[in-house]
Design a protein around this motif. Structure first.
Motif, PDB file in Angstrom:
ATOM      1  N   ALA A  87       0.831  -1.207   0.000  1.00 31.31           N
ATOM      2  CA  ALA A  87       0.000   0.000   0.000  1.00 31.31           C
ATOM      3  C   ALA A  87       0.863   1.254   0.000  1.00 31.31           C
ATOM      4  N   LYS A  88       1.904   1.266   0.821  1.00 31.75           N
ATOM      5  CA  LYS A  88       2.784   2.427   0.897  1.00 31.75           C
ATOM      6  C   LYS A  88       3.534   2.644  -0.412  1.00 31.75           C
ATOM      7  N   VAL A  89       4.070   1.567  -0.969  1.00 30.94           N
ATOM      8  CA  VAL A  89       4.833   1.693  -2.212  1.00 30.94           C
ATOM      9  C   VAL A  89       3.942   2.171  -3.360  1.00 30.94           C
ATOM     10  N   LEU A  90       2.763   1.583  -3.485  1.00 27.15           N
ATOM     11  CA  LEU A  90       1.855   1.985  -4.566  1.00 27.15           C
ATOM     12  C   LEU A  90       1.404   3.431  -4.409  1.00 27.15           C
ATOM     13  N   ALA A  91       1.143   3.844  -3.173  1.00 29.65           N
ATOM     14  CA  ALA A  91       0.773   5.244  -2.934  1.00 29.65           C
ATOM     15  C   ALA A  91       1.926   6.170  -3.310  1.00 29.65           C
ATOM     16  N   GLU A  92       3.156   5.757  -2.994  1.00 22.86           N
ATOM     17  CA  GLU A  92       4.322   6.561  -3.373  1.00 22.86           C
ATOM     18  C   GLU A  92       4.459   6.675  -4.885  1.00 22.86           C
ATOM     19  N   HIS A  93       3.969   5.669  -5.605  1.00 26.99           N
ATOM     20  CA  HIS A  93       3.990   5.706  -7.069  1.00 26.99           C
ATOM     21  C   HIS A  93       2.819   6.513  -7.636  1.00 26.99           C
ATOM     22  N   GLY A  94       2.016   7.074  -6.772  1.00 30.60           N
ATOM     23  CA  GLY A  94       0.941   7.947  -7.223  1.00 30.60           C
ATOM     24  C   GLY A  94      -0.403   7.308  -7.410  1.00 30.60           C
ATOM     25  N   ALA A 116      -1.302   7.628   7.672  1.00 32.42           N
ATOM     26  CA  ALA A 116       0.121   7.798   7.375  1.00 32.42           C
ATOM     27  C   ALA A 116       0.348   8.050   5.889  1.00 32.42           C
ATOM     28  N   ILE A 117      -0.383   7.320   5.038  1.00 30.08           N
ATOM     29  CA  ILE A 117      -0.246   7.517   3.591  1.00 30.08           C
ATOM     30  C   ILE A 117      -0.713   8.910   3.197  1.00 30.08           C
ATOM     31  N   GLN A 118      -1.839   9.329   3.738  1.00 37.04           N
ATOM     32  CA  GLN A 118      -2.354  10.658   3.410  1.00 37.04           C
ATOM     33  C   GLN A 118      -1.439  11.757   3.931  1.00 37.04           C
ATOM     34  N   ALA A 119      -0.851  11.564   5.125  1.00 34.90           N
ATOM     35  CA  ALA A 119       0.064  12.555   5.686  1.00 34.90           C
ATOM     36  C   ALA A 119       1.316  12.702   4.834  1.00 34.90           C
ATOM     37  N   ALA A 120       1.686  11.620   4.134  1.00 29.50           N
ATOM     38  CA  ALA A 120       2.860  11.649   3.262  1.00 29.50           C
ATOM     39  C   ALA A 120       2.525  12.158   1.864  1.00 29.50           C
ATOM     40  N   GLY A 121       1.274  12.562   1.659  1.00 29.76           N
ATOM     41  CA  GLY A 121       0.864  13.103   0.368  1.00 29.76           C
ATOM     42  C   GLY A 121       0.230  12.095  -0.560  1.00 29.76           C
ATOM     43  N   GLY A 122      -0.002  10.866  -0.071  1.00 29.42           N
ATOM     44  CA  GLY A 122      -0.612   9.834  -0.901  1.00 29.42           C
ATOM     45  C   GLY A 122      -2.124   9.845  -0.823  1.00 29.42           C
TER      46      GLY A 122
END
Length: 257
Positions: free
Chosen positions: A35-42, A61-67
């Motif tokens: 989930a984190k990696v895919l969110a980082e990929h946009g 956490a994903i949303q806080a990182a901009g995902g």
């Protein structure tokens, strides 16, 4: 981008080019890392698992990182819940681009221990959970004329070891189901099997049989981070539509598997 009041990212708010990716078993281990990696990929990730408090923390956490992420309670052994998980994502976002069938359990023990309940649990989660995902998402992908299934198997889908007979059988089944699906769907829908070797996760701690638990702790002395498996999944997701990565085995460089 702030989420609307209902907590969902609606279809008109998804940037062009981002995929809607559903991940089961997303509360820990490979699912969480993916989930984190895919969110980082946009991509926009729709996360499902039984442990909702962990899902909510991951989504935050994903949303806080901009995902871009959302989470929903999900038990993959319940076909109705899986169907609602998929249909809800489609209703909110207009499509389902990828389903990562990741949820799995691994309560290892020798067959002579006769742990029938644990055998049945592995069958229910590891096999039926994947079938429920296919049953829910395949009609959607057929109708929209595109999609990708990523089914998480294991090196245990290629080899059998003591205490792991039933677990390996379930992962062999995932490979067989995936290959059958790949041959049947053709063209517009891609099917990928990800077979991780020894990976850092909580699975070994869930083993109730003391012999199986100790053997697995020793076996897992050399392991890759779950994010490495997430990166392999992201690679398969990121390929052009006419490229189907049928299977990836990812394992530690050192060690036995």
């Amino acid at each position: 981008m702030p989420a609307p009041a209902d907590g969902f990212i609606h279809r008109e708010q998804l940037p062009t080019g981002r995929k809607v990716v559903l991940v089961t078993g997303a509360s820990s281990g490979i699912g969480e890392a993916t989930a984190k990696v895919l969110a980082e990929h946009g991509h926009h990730v729709v996360l499902g698992a039984r442990r909702t408090e962990r899902l909510e923390a991951l989504t935050d956490a994903i949303q806080a990182a901009g995902g871009s992420a959302e989470s929903h309670a999900l038990d993959v052994t319940d076909a109705g819940q899986v169907r609602a998980f998929v249909d809800g994502a489609r209703s909110r976002h207009g499509r389902v681009d990828v389903l990562v069938n990741n949820a799995g359990v691994m309560p290892l023990s020798k067959l002579e221990a006769l742990r029938l309940d644990e055998w049945n649990r592995m069958i229910d989660v590891n096999i039926r959970g994947v079938l429920h995902g296919i049953a829910a998402a395949l009609p959607v992908m057929r109708e929209q004329r595109h999609g990708q299934f990523i089914n998480v198997a294991s090196v245990g889908a290629h080899q059998v070891s003591p205490t792991a007979a039933v677990y390996c059988a379930t992962k062999y089944a995932v490979r067989a189901i995936s290959e059958g699906l790949r041959q049947e769907v053709g063209g517009d829908i891609r099917v990928t099997v990800i077979s991780p070797g020894v990976t850092e996760s909580e699975l070994a701690e869930s083993i109730s049989d003391p012999v199986g638990r100790e053997e697995m702790r020793t076996y897992r002395s050399v392991a890759i981070p779950a994010s490495s498996v997430g990166a392999a999944i992201a690679f398969a997701v990121g390929q052009p539509a006419d490229v189907d990565v049928s299977e990836i085995i990812v394992r530690p460089t050192a060690g036995h598997s």
